[in-house]
Design an enzyme around this catalytic site. Structure first.
Site, mmCIF file in Angstrom:
data_model
loop_
_atom_site.group_PDB
_atom_site.id
_atom_site.type_symbol
_atom_site.label_atom_id
_atom_site.label_comp_id
_atom_site.label_asym_id
_atom_site.label_seq_id
_atom_site.Cartn_x
_atom_site.Cartn_y
_atom_site.Cartn_z
ATOM 1 N N GLY A 10 0.833 -1.204 0.000
ATOM 2 C CA GLY A 10 0.000 0.000 0.000
ATOM 3 C C GLY A 10 0.866 1.251 0.000
ATOM 4 O O GLY A 10 2.102 1.161 -0.015
ATOM 5 N N ASP A 30 1.260 -8.874 1.768
ATOM 6 C CA ASP A 30 0.171 -8.105 1.177
ATOM 7 C C ASP A 30 -0.792 -9.064 0.522
ATOM 8 O O ASP A 30 -0.569 -10.279 0.534
ATOM 9 C CB ASP A 30 0.698 -7.065 0.181
ATOM 10 C CG ASP A 30 -0.260 -5.885 0.110
ATOM 11 O OD1 ASP A 30 -1.280 -6.002 -0.588
ATOM 12 O OD2 ASP A 30 -0.019 -4.883 0.798
ATOM 13 N N ALA A 59 -5.404 -2.043 5.146
ATOM 14 C CA ALA A 59 -6.742 -1.511 5.455
ATOM 15 C C ALA A 59 -7.593 -1.605 4.200
ATOM 16 O O ALA A 59 -7.072 -1.626 3.083
ATOM 17 C CB ALA A 59 -6.665 -0.050 5.914
ATOM 18 N N THR A 61 -9.487 0.666 2.225
ATOM 19 C CA THR A 61 -9.492 2.135 2.197
ATOM 20 C C THR A 61 -10.407 2.735 1.118
ATOM 21 O O THR A 61 -10.410 3.950 0.929
ATOM 22 C CB THR A 61 -8.059 2.679 1.977
ATOM 23 O OG1 THR A 61 -7.534 2.066 0.797
ATOM 24 C CG2 THR A 61 -7.156 2.399 3.156
ATOM 25 N N TYR A 124 -16.579 3.073 6.145
ATOM 26 C CA TYR A 124 -15.118 3.041 6.312
ATOM 27 C C TYR A 124 -14.742 3.516 7.711
ATOM 28 O O TYR A 124 -14.023 2.840 8.445
ATOM 29 C CB TYR A 124 -14.454 3.904 5.225
ATOM 30 C CG TYR A 124 -12.983 4.166 5.469
ATOM 31 C CD1 TYR A 124 -12.034 3.139 5.360
ATOM 32 C CD2 TYR A 124 -12.521 5.439 5.820
ATOM 33 C CE1 TYR A 124 -10.685 3.382 5.606
ATOM 34 C CE2 TYR A 124 -11.177 5.686 6.057
ATOM 35 C CZ TYR A 124 -10.272 4.658 5.950
ATOM 36 O OH TYR A 124 -8.937 4.903 6.192
ATOM 37 N N TRP A 149 -5.637 12.033 5.226
ATOM 38 C CA TRP A 149 -5.305 12.418 3.853
ATOM 39 C C TRP A 149 -3.896 11.954 3.431
ATOM 40 O O TRP A 149 -3.032 12.771 3.072
ATOM 41 C CB TRP A 149 -5.440 13.945 3.697
ATOM 42 C CG TRP A 149 -6.866 14.429 3.663
ATOM 43 C CD1 TRP A 149 -8.003 13.709 3.901
ATOM 44 C CD2 TRP A 149 -7.312 15.767 3.387
ATOM 45 N NE1 TRP A 149 -9.114 14.512 3.777
ATOM 46 C CE2 TRP A 149 -8.716 15.768 3.458
ATOM 47 C CE3 TRP A 149 -6.652 16.958 3.072
ATOM 48 C CZ2 TRP A 149 -9.475 16.920 3.228
ATOM 49 C CZ3 TRP A 149 -7.393 18.103 2.852
ATOM 50 C CH2 TRP A 149 -8.794 18.078 2.930
HETATM 51 N N1 LIG Z 1 -5.272 6.911 2.364
HETATM 52 C C1 LIG Z 1 -5.722 7.831 3.207
HETATM 53 O O1 LIG Z 1 -6.063 8.955 2.809
HETATM 54 C C2 LIG Z 1 -5.791 7.545 4.687
HETATM 55 C C3 LIG Z 1 -6.297 8.546 5.536
HETATM 56 C C4 LIG Z 1 -6.363 8.291 6.909
HETATM 57 C C5 LIG Z 1 -5.911 7.088 7.419
HETATM 58 N N2 LIG Z 1 -5.435 6.126 6.564
HETATM 59 C C6 LIG Z 1 -4.997 4.859 7.154
HETATM 60 O O2 LIG Z 1 -3.596 4.732 6.930
HETATM 61 C C7 LIG Z 1 -3.262 3.351 6.767
HETATM 62 C C8 LIG Z 1 -2.495 3.168 5.465
HETATM 63 O O3 LIG Z 1 -3.329 3.596 4.382
HETATM 64 P P1 LIG Z 1 -2.826 3.604 2.875
HETATM 65 O O4 LIG Z 1 -3.239 4.897 2.288
HETATM 66 O O5 LIG Z 1 -1.415 3.164 2.785
HETATM 67 O O6 LIG Z 1 -3.792 2.472 2.277
HETATM 68 P P2 LIG Z 1 -3.639 1.636 0.934
HETATM 69 O O7 LIG Z 1 -2.668 2.276 0.014
HETATM 70 O O8 LIG Z 1 -5.026 1.346 0.468
HETATM 71 O O9 LIG Z 1 -2.972 0.288 1.455
HETATM 72 C C9 LIG Z 1 -3.679 -0.683 2.168
HETATM 73 C C10 LIG Z 1 -3.140 -2.026 1.764
HETATM 74 O O10 LIG Z 1 -3.926 -3.047 2.411
HETATM 75 C C11 LIG Z 1 -4.166 -4.052 1.454
HETATM 76 N N3 LIG Z 1 -5.341 -4.849 1.733
HETATM 77 C C12 LIG Z 1 -6.652 -4.472 1.674
HETATM 78 N N4 LIG Z 1 -7.446 -5.530 1.908
HETATM 79 C C13 LIG Z 1 -6.634 -6.583 2.115
HETATM 80 C C14 LIG Z 1 -6.842 -7.957 2.385
HETATM 81 N N5 LIG Z 1 -8.069 -8.486 2.489
HETATM 82 N N6 LIG Z 1 -5.766 -8.770 2.533
HETATM 83 C C15 LIG Z 1 -4.510 -8.277 2.414
HETATM 84 N N7 LIG Z 1 -4.242 -6.994 2.151
HETATM 85 C C16 LIG Z 1 -5.294 -6.156 2.000
HETATM 86 C C17 LIG Z 1 -4.350 -3.290 0.160
HETATM 87 O O11 LIG Z 1 -4.244 -4.149 -0.957
HETATM 88 P P3 LIG Z 1 -4.992 -3.699 -2.341
HETATM 89 O O12 LIG Z 1 -4.382 -2.391 -2.720
HETATM 90 O O13 LIG Z 1 -4.695 -4.778 -3.279
HETATM 91 O O14 LIG Z 1 -6.436 -3.556 -1.984
HETATM 92 C C18 LIG Z 1 -3.228 -2.264 0.253
HETATM 93 O O15 LIG Z 1 -2.016 -2.790 -0.225
HETATM 94 C C19 LIG Z 1 -4.587 2.590 6.840
HETATM 95 O O16 LIG Z 1 -4.791 2.151 8.163
HETATM 96 C C20 LIG Z 1 -5.628 3.641 6.507
HETATM 97 O O17 LIG Z 1 -6.896 3.338 7.060
HETATM 98 C C21 LIG Z 1 -5.349 6.343 5.226
#
Ligand SMILES: NC(=O)c1ccc[n+]([C@@H]2O[C@H](COP(=O)([O-])OP(=O)(O)OC[C@H]3O[C@@H](n4cnc5c(N)ncnc54)[C@H](OP(=O)(O)O)[C@@H]3O)[C@@H](O)[C@H]2O)c1
Length: 288
Positions: A10, A30, A59, A61, A124, A149
């Protein structure tokens, strides 16, 4: 130190693989090598790796898609963090988990503190809150880092989308009534490395939930303007006007909090780790 990293591909996970590599042996997982919905395999993996630290960057997301895939969102964001906490407790491992500003409803009007009342507006946020609460209710020693964000240049994010739109459209219409802290995934990964560098005793002593995000806050409109200004390949841009819009102009399946900026002073004071201003981090990210 044996670090078991989930969500390794991610936005954040990719950066964590780099940032944590000088600290210990990383065991990255992953969806390509372990689907977290397969809980039997997840438990087996934890038992096999026997980590000192579990870092959960995974997550569900997809904020809008979550509205029609609630079961999946609650499994990945709620049940799985609970499982991590349970297994971390059994092994005596430390758990680092990330959560979101979307646990708030965005009506406070000033940046949110850790103890403020939560009231997520969509699936979410609700599913992430279940994950937070399960970890807090368990026996594992943990850090929950609530952030907001998150962007990177390596995966699709608001930053990559604005750069793409700026190359295709002359006028960009961007919402001005959503406000929070833009957070570079690398900042969050580096902060995580700094935390682990402080040692397990420090982390155990100060375990708990903290807000960790880019310093300061902005509207999506301000953020987009800054992205366009800092774009190192400005000559490729077609855009000549950026106009404010309202969230209500772009109906989406999920309702988002309007003002969800996070106050990160507790984290900075507790761990003596300064968080870079969001504009400074963006400048570095844009010049990658
Ligand atoms: N992005 C934002 O704006 C944001 C904001 C606030 C907080 N956060 C939090 O920050 C953290 C990191 O977010 P991020 O932006 O890095 O998220 P991301 O890029 O969506 O990465 C999440 C990873 O989890 C993987 N995943 C999802 N479902 C899965 C499953 N069933 N089994 C195994 N892997 C799975 C995804 O794989 P796929 O890509 O293949 O689905 C992706 O590689 C998370 O806790 C998120 O809730 C994010």
């Amino acid at each position: 130190m044996r670090i078991l990293l989930f969500g390794a591909m991610g936005q954040l996970g990719t950066e964590l693989q780099q940032a944590l590599s000088p600290i210990g042996d990383i065991f990255p997982f992953d969806i390509h090598n372990l689907n977290l919905e397969n809980t039997v395999e997840v438990r087996e993996t934890i038992h096999t790796v026997r980590p000192n630290v579990i870092v959960n960057a995974s997550a569900y997301t997809a904020v809008d898609q979550a509205e029609s895939e609630a079961e999946k969102a609650f499994t990945v964001n709620g049940a799985i963090p609970a499982l991590f906490a349970e297994e971390a407790s059994k092994l005596g491992a430390f758990l680092i988990h990330y959560s979101t500003d979307y646990v708030f409803d965005g009506t406070k009007g000033v940046p949110y503190l850790e103890g403020d009342e939560t009231n997520p507006l969509g699936i979410y946020g609700k599913s992430k809150l279940v994950g937070e609460e399960a970890i807090q209710a368990g026996d594992a020693k943990y850090l929950i880092l609530r952030t907001s964000w998150v962007y990177s240049r390596n995966r699709s994010s608001f930053v990559t989308k604005v750069l793409e739109w700026a190359r295709k459209q002359e006028v960009l219409s961007i919402v001005s009534d959503q406000v929070s802290n833009p957070t570079w995934a690398r900042t969050l990964a580096n902060v995580t490395a700094e935390l682990l560098g402080k040692g397990m005793d420090c982390l155990r002593e100060h375990r708990g939930l903290y807000h960790v995000a880019g310093n300061g806050y902005a509207s999506r409109l301000d953020w987009a303007k800054k992205i366009i200004e800092l774009d190192p390949n400005k000559h490729e841009q077609k855009v000549n006007e950026i106009v404010p819009a309202l969230t209500s102009d772009f109906p989406t399946p999920a309702q988002r909090p309007l003002f969800s900026a996070l106050d990160c002073s507790l984290f900075q004071a507790t761990f003596d780790i300064p968080l870079p201003k969001w504009e400074d981090a963006l400048k570095l990210a844009m010049n990658e």
